[in-house]
Design a protein around this motif. Structure first.
Motif, PDB file in Angstrom:
ATOM      1  N   SER A 110     -21.217 -17.816 -38.031  1.00 49.70           N
ATOM      2  CA  SER A 110     -19.761 -17.725 -37.874  1.00 49.70           C
ATOM      3  C   SER A 110     -19.353 -17.913 -36.409  1.00 49.70           C
ATOM      4  O   SER A 110     -18.329 -18.546 -36.123  1.00 49.70           O
ATOM      5  CB  SER A 110     -19.247 -16.373 -38.398  1.00 49.70           C
ATOM      6  N   TYR A 111     -20.134 -17.370 -35.469  1.00 52.58           N
ATOM      7  CA  TYR A 111     -19.771 -17.566 -34.053  1.00 52.58           C
ATOM      8  C   TYR A 111     -20.526 -18.729 -33.422  1.00 52.58           C
ATOM      9  O   TYR A 111     -20.066 -19.326 -32.443  1.00 52.58           O
ATOM     10  CB  TYR A 111     -19.968 -16.278 -33.235  1.00 52.58           C
ATOM     11  N   TYR A 112     -21.688 -19.081 -33.976  1.00 55.83           N
ATOM     12  CA  TYR A 112     -22.411 -20.251 -33.487  1.00 55.83           C
ATOM     13  C   TYR A 112     -21.592 -21.515 -33.727  1.00 55.83           C
ATOM     14  O   TYR A 112     -21.589 -22.439 -32.912  1.00 55.83           O
ATOM     15  CB  TYR A 112     -23.753 -20.347 -34.204  1.00 55.83           C
ATOM     16  N   VAL A 114     -18.431 -21.691 -33.607  1.00 60.22           N
ATOM     17  CA  VAL A 114     -17.393 -21.725 -32.573  1.00 60.22           C
ATOM     18  C   VAL A 114     -17.911 -22.462 -31.346  1.00 60.22           C
ATOM     19  O   VAL A 114     -17.236 -23.345 -30.787  1.00 60.22           O
ATOM     20  CB  VAL A 114     -16.953 -20.296 -32.193  1.00 60.22           C
ATOM     21  N   HIS A 150     -13.881 -25.669 -34.184  1.00 55.10           N
ATOM     22  CA  HIS A 150     -14.758 -24.800 -34.980  1.00 55.10           C
ATOM     23  C   HIS A 150     -14.752 -25.246 -36.442  1.00 55.10           C
ATOM     24  O   HIS A 150     -15.816 -25.353 -37.081  1.00 55.10           O
ATOM     25  CB  HIS A 150     -14.279 -23.349 -34.837  1.00 55.10           C
ATOM     26  N   GLY A 354     -15.198 -16.881 -38.442  1.00 59.98           N
ATOM     27  CA  GLY A 354     -15.337 -17.373 -37.077  1.00 59.98           C
ATOM     28  C   GLY A 354     -14.037 -17.444 -36.300  1.00 59.98           C
ATOM     29  O   GLY A 354     -14.066 -17.554 -35.063  1.00 59.98           O
ATOM     30  N   SER A 357     -13.671 -14.847 -33.551  1.00 57.57           N
ATOM     31  CA  SER A 357     -14.561 -15.187 -32.437  1.00 57.57           C
ATOM     32  C   SER A 357     -13.969 -16.312 -31.606  1.00 57.57           C
ATOM     33  O   SER A 357     -14.032 -16.299 -30.369  1.00 57.57           O
ATOM     34  CB  SER A 357     -15.943 -15.606 -32.963  1.00 57.57           C
ATOM     35  N   SER A 358     -13.373 -17.294 -32.284  1.00 55.61           N
ATOM     36  CA  SER A 358     -12.771 -18.424 -31.595  1.00 55.61           C
ATOM     37  C   SER A 358     -11.588 -18.002 -30.729  1.00 55.61           C
ATOM     38  O   SER A 358     -11.316 -18.610 -29.683  1.00 55.61           O
ATOM     39  CB  SER A 358     -12.315 -19.474 -32.611  1.00 55.61           C
ATOM     40  N   SER A 360     -11.339 -15.000 -29.293  1.00 58.00           N
ATOM     41  CA  SER A 360     -11.725 -13.850 -28.480  1.00 58.00           C
ATOM     42  C   SER A 360     -11.457 -14.037 -26.993  1.00 58.00           C
ATOM     43  O   SER A 360     -11.414 -13.067 -26.231  1.00 58.00           O
ATOM     44  CB  SER A 360     -13.210 -13.531 -28.687  1.00 58.00           C
ATOM     45  N   PHE A 375     -16.188 -11.761 -30.402  1.00 54.07           N
ATOM     46  CA  PHE A 375     -17.293 -12.718 -30.257  1.00 54.07           C
ATOM     47  C   PHE A 375     -18.577 -12.004 -29.835  1.00 54.07           C
ATOM     48  O   PHE A 375     -19.643 -12.216 -30.421  1.00 54.07           O
ATOM     49  CB  PHE A 375     -16.901 -13.779 -29.218  1.00 54.07           C
ATOM     50  N   ASP A 376     -18.487 -11.161 -28.826  1.00 53.13           N
ATOM     51  CA  ASP A 376     -19.662 -10.443 -28.337  1.00 53.13           C
ATOM     52  C   ASP A 376     -20.118  -9.368 -29.313  1.00 53.13           C
ATOM     53  O   ASP A 376     -21.318  -9.070 -29.405  1.00 53.13           O
ATOM     54  CB  ASP A 376     -19.367  -9.813 -26.978  1.00 53.13           C
TER      55      ASP A 376
END
Length: 452
Positions: A110-112, A114, A150, A354, A357-358, A360, A375-376
């Protein structure tokens, strides 16, 4: 599989299989090679003693990386199942290990995705304007543009995964050799820049070594994440492997290719960075902030920048496809979903997860969970909790509740000899869980520092 006798489950009968050993090796290597290899490994190597760090890394590859990879690959092939059901065949309670792996793969993607979107943005920017976006910080702080990229990256990943094993294998057979060729081109250009020797010394010189206990922990953690351990990827890909292939040799090939690519990435990046007297210790912003400055200052830089971000895209998408396949395989096995629907629904859910995170580094920059931005936070959840705890549980169930000999029997089919089987059993029962425990404790200590 009979839990009492270890009798082999005939799970591979209705599974697709890799068409060739090369396709399997390239796909598995592609799953391991990602952004962490392209910047984190050489950076850690340079900051933690150069060759001393490399020696420690290779040692941990042997006593942590290879034992876990062999375990996961042989378990996947023996059961022919997704990670959850594969561990369920070991012991009813062991399904939690597979759940951790599938959940980790889902959240990581999901964040990868991004970051994959950022890569696509830079690639298209160089392809259309021959230059990078004006301001990286402004780009990721934008409310809508990062979400669009994303989405685009996620759809590209889903398209490859839609075609199943054949789609993954064909994409890997093209992308991995192309990645290697592009990397070599950039290496040649980088090491011929004035002052490039300082960058090579940053990575390889033993002089002024800063190797320490912290360096050992860094090498240990890098092995764990570089080879994509305990994410369900190796189990899933192993379930598509035919019985004639040597699992130990396959795992060694993947580990060697993964390490060679990581070292080459350092040789491609850091001579250029030092040639222009830029700061090497910037993590991901090194790729999006620092390197475009390098490309803009060298002859033909736009072309090399285009090649570089194509390289990074290939590395990112092969890892993303592997992460997506973990969840898709689970849904196909567990609920008998059609592949097309499984890929579509999972991709949509990943895109939605995601989005925070995008955002963030933009509209959600003030939103915190335990002092982490979103995201973190999801990165902390996977890297410091799901993956290492899953690794400890894996060693417990495979090494003690079950019999490792069942996997030895699987590995030694078709006349394959597993000469280091006693050492592997010793590692999976004693050495590997201790090392994973160190990673876990270190991760929780890092969380405590952020929270308190």
């Amino acid at each position: 599989m009979s839990r009492a006798t270890g009798e082999k489950h005939n799970g591979t009968g209705n599974k697709n299989q890799w068409a060739s050993k090369l396709g399997f090796i390239l796909a598995t290597t592609g799953a391991a090679i990602g952004l962490g290899n392209l910047w984190k490994f050489p950076y850690l190597m340079g900051k933690n003693g150069g060759f001393s760090f490399l020696v420690a890394y290779l040692f941990f590859i042997c006593v942590l990386g290879l034992p876990v990879m062999i375990t996961e690959m042989s378990l996947g092939r023996k059961t022919g199942h997704d990670p959850v059901q594969a561990y369920g065949d070991v012991h009813p309670h062991a399904k939690i290990v597979g759940v951790f792996g599938v959940l980790a793969a889902f959240i990581i993607l999901s964040y990868y995705s991004v970051i994959g979107g950022w890569i696509l943005k830079y690639f298209f920017s160089y392809a259309t304007t021959l230059q990078a976006p004006a301001d990286f910080e402004a780009f990721i702080g934008n409310a809508g543009e990062p979400v669009f990229w994303h989405f685009l990256f996620m759809m590209m990943t889903a398209l490859i995964c839609f075609f199943g094993v054949r789609g993954i294998e064909k994409a890997s057979k093209f992308m991995m050799p192309a990645l290697f060729v592009i990397l070599l081109v950039i290496v040649v250009r980088s090491v011929t820049l004035p002052g490039a020797s300082k960058g090579l010394a940053f990575i390889f010189s033993i002089k002024d070594s800063k190797f320490s206990i912290g360096s050992i922990n860094a090498a240990l953690g890098q092995v764990f994440y570089s080879l994509s351990l305990c994410m369900g990827i190796t189990i899933t890909y192993g379930s598509y492997l035919n019985k004639k292939e040597s699992i130990p040799k396959s795992c060694i090939s993947v580990a060697l290719l993964d390490t060679c690519m990581a070292v080459l990435a350092g040789v491609a990046i850091f001579p250029a960075v030092f040639s222009f007297q830029l700061e090497p210790g910037q993590g991901p912003s090194l790729i999006f902030g620092t390197l475009p400055k390098v490309f803009s200052a060298i002859k033909g830089g736009s072309i090399f920048a285009l090649l570089f971000f194509l390289l990074v895209f290939f590395a990112a998408v092969t890892s993303a496809v592997a992460l997506l396949e973990v969840t898709v395989s689970f849904l196909i096995d567990k609920w008998k979903w059609k592949r097309g629907w499984a890929v579509l629904i999972v991709a949509v859910l990943l895109f939605l997860l995601g989005i925070p995170s995008s955002l963030s580094y933009g509209v959600l920059s003030d939103f915190k969970i335990l002092n982490y931005n979103f995201f973190d936070f999801v990165g902390m959840l996977t890297d410091n909790i799901l993956l290492p705890v899953g690794g400890i549980l894996m060693c417990y169930y495979i090494g003690w509740k079950w019999k490792p000999q069942y996997l030895v029997d699987e590995i030694e089919q078709e006349g394959v000899r597993f000469r280091l089987k006693k050492l592997w059993i010793f590692c999976i029962r004693f050495i590997t869980p201790i090392l994973v425990l160190i990673v876990t404790i270190s991760g929780f200590a890092g969380i405590a520092k952020v929270i308190f």
